[in-house]
Design a protein around this motif. Structure first.
Motif, PDB file in Angstrom:
ATOM      1  N   ASN A 158      -2.306  -6.630  -6.749  1.00  0.00           N
ATOM      2  CA  ASN A 158      -1.376  -6.178  -5.723  1.00  0.00           C
ATOM      3  C   ASN A 158      -0.042  -6.903  -5.786  1.00  0.00           C
ATOM      4  O   ASN A 158       0.018  -8.102  -6.063  1.00  0.00           O
ATOM      5  CB  ASN A 158      -2.007  -6.353  -4.338  1.00  0.00           C
ATOM      6  N   ASP A 191       0.836  -1.207   0.000  1.00  0.00           N
ATOM      7  CA  ASP A 191       0.000   0.000   0.000  1.00  0.00           C
ATOM      8  C   ASP A 191       0.871   1.257   0.000  1.00  0.00           C
ATOM      9  O   ASP A 191       1.525   1.575   0.988  1.00  0.00           O
ATOM     10  CB  ASP A 191      -0.913  -0.004   1.222  1.00  0.00           C
ATOM     11  N   ASN A 192       0.859   1.964  -1.122  1.00  0.00           N
ATOM     12  CA  ASN A 192       1.651   3.188  -1.236  1.00  0.00           C
ATOM     13  C   ASN A 192       1.204   4.270  -0.270  1.00  0.00           C
ATOM     14  O   ASN A 192       2.020   5.044   0.223  1.00  0.00           O
ATOM     15  CB  ASN A 192       1.547   3.747  -2.663  1.00  0.00           C
ATOM     16  N   GLU A 193      -0.085   4.339  -0.004  1.00  0.00           N
ATOM     17  CA  GLU A 193      -0.632   5.437   0.787  1.00  0.00           C
ATOM     18  C   GLU A 193      -0.481   5.243   2.275  1.00  0.00           C
ATOM     19  O   GLU A 193      -0.178   6.196   3.011  1.00  0.00           O
ATOM     20  CB  GLU A 193      -2.114   5.629   0.451  1.00  0.00           C
ATOM     21  N   PRO A 214       7.440   3.996  -2.825  1.00  0.00           N
ATOM     22  CA  PRO A 214       6.267   3.770  -3.678  1.00  0.00           C
ATOM     23  C   PRO A 214       6.559   2.875  -4.872  1.00  0.00           C
ATOM     24  O   PRO A 214       7.634   2.942  -5.482  1.00  0.00           O
ATOM     25  CB  PRO A 214       5.883   5.191  -4.122  1.00  0.00           C
ATOM     26  N   PRO A 246       4.576   1.169  -8.584  1.00  0.00           N
ATOM     27  CA  PRO A 246       3.533   1.601  -9.520  1.00  0.00           C
ATOM     28  C   PRO A 246       2.134   1.478  -8.927  1.00  0.00           C
ATOM     29  O   PRO A 246       1.832   0.533  -8.204  1.00  0.00           O
ATOM     30  CB  PRO A 246       3.731   0.648 -10.708  1.00  0.00           C
ATOM     31  N   GLU A 247       1.302   2.448  -9.243  1.00  0.00           N
ATOM     32  CA  GLU A 247      -0.006   2.584  -8.596  1.00  0.00           C
ATOM     33  C   GLU A 247      -0.852   1.319  -8.658  1.00  0.00           C
ATOM     34  O   GLU A 247      -1.488   0.924  -7.670  1.00  0.00           O
ATOM     35  CB  GLU A 247      -0.769   3.746  -9.240  1.00  0.00           C
ATOM     36  N   LYS A 248      -0.861   0.651  -9.790  1.00  0.00           N
ATOM     37  CA  LYS A 248      -1.761  -0.492  -9.954  1.00  0.00           C
ATOM     38  C   LYS A 248      -1.375  -1.683  -9.075  1.00  0.00           C
ATOM     39  O   LYS A 248      -2.214  -2.526  -8.772  1.00  0.00           O
ATOM     40  CB  LYS A 248      -1.845  -0.924 -11.413  1.00  0.00           C
ATOM     41  N   ASN A 252      -1.955  -0.563  -4.625  1.00  0.00           N
ATOM     42  CA  ASN A 252      -3.250  -0.227  -4.028  1.00  0.00           C
ATOM     43  C   ASN A 252      -3.620  -1.321  -3.033  1.00  0.00           C
ATOM     44  O   ASN A 252      -3.973  -2.434  -3.422  1.00  0.00           O
ATOM     45  CB  ASN A 252      -4.318  -0.109  -5.121  1.00  0.00           C
TER      46      ASN A 252
END
Length: 257
Positions: A55, A33-35, A41, A43-45, A48
């Motif tokens: 994931n 989880d990047n957030e 970080p 890559p977003e996909k 998440n």
């Protein structure tokens, strides 16, 4: 005693023995989880923590779900299960292809990494055991598992846990912790849990499923910690191309002397 009754008792004894010999593995995966995690970080996909499908630690190519379901013949996918726990976003049951061993893998919401770590530690202390029924078998997971593993970011770098440990375990559980510097950060808790760390790490690492699978292979074959350590190092070097010396320095077994 009638002949039919004798046959029935003999059959029940065989079933009971078979069930008693069934071993179980429970894998706790904190989704990347990047957030909400203190990680570099990705890559977003794949970063998440609320989407297990892609994931990094679950549905991506070397995630636990993908690797055990698609990339190894040693484990057969049994079924997807529902969990009453809303932060477990996916739950899968596997069976070893030749051994009477079942593996349960739980994907935790990445935002709830603290709960995932605490659930893993409680299980390591023989707490919160539960049963999953599969045909005629009653499979023991949670704190009644024979082997318990954590996969993901080392959350103990970022937060402290508050767990009341049992002073005496029913059984000393074998544990595998695939996270950065896991021996350093998890040692105090694993000691209090009175668990047996058969594999953990000394440095930064990518907690991908090929290492988990290699370590489990050794455990399945009743190997000792050093043999499991070597399996993990060989697998990590194979996929990471980091050099076998570096891989051997990354993994270790037992407590630091």
């Amino acid at each position: 005693m009638t002949r039919n009754l004798i046959i029935l008792l003999f059959f029940l004894a065989l079933v009971s023995k078979s069930h008693a010999e069934t071993r179980t593995i429970h894998v706790f995966v904190a989704l990347c989880d990047n957030e909400f995690q203190g990680i570099v970080p990705v890559p977003e996909k794949i970063g998440n923590g609320k989407d297990p499908k892609l994931n990094l630690y679950w549905g991506a190519g070397y995630g636990v779900k993908s690797f055990f379901k698609l990339k190894t013949k040693d484990w057969k996918f049994v079924k997807q299960l529902k969990s009453s726990n809303p932060i477990i976003l996916d739950r899968l049951l596997f069976k070893h292809s030749t051994k009477d061993i079942y593996l349960l893998a739980d994907a935790y919401d990445g935002e709830k990494i603290k709960t995932c770590v605490e659930d893993f530690l409680k299980a390591s202390n023989s707490q919160d055991g539960f049963i999953i029924k599969e045909n005629t078998l009653e499979l023991n997971f949670g704190g009644d598992s024979d082997l318990i593993s954590y996969v993901g970011h080392d959350g103990l770098m970022d937060f402290k846990v508050n767990i009341t440990y049992k002073e005496t375990n029913k059984k000393k559980r074998d544990v595998i912790i695939l996270a950065c510097y896991s021996r350093l950060y998890f040692s105090p808790e694993i000691r209090k849990a009175n668990a047996n760390p058969i594999l953990w790490t000394t440095h930064l690492m990518a907690p991908e499923a090929y290492t988990l699978k290699a370590a489990i292979d050794g455990w399945v074959n009743n190997e000792n910690g050093r043999q499991i350590d070597e399996r993990a190092a060989q697998a990590y070097n194979k996929y990471q191309k980091c050099g076998i010396k570096g891989a051997r320095n990354l993994f270790t077994t037992g407590y630091k002397n």
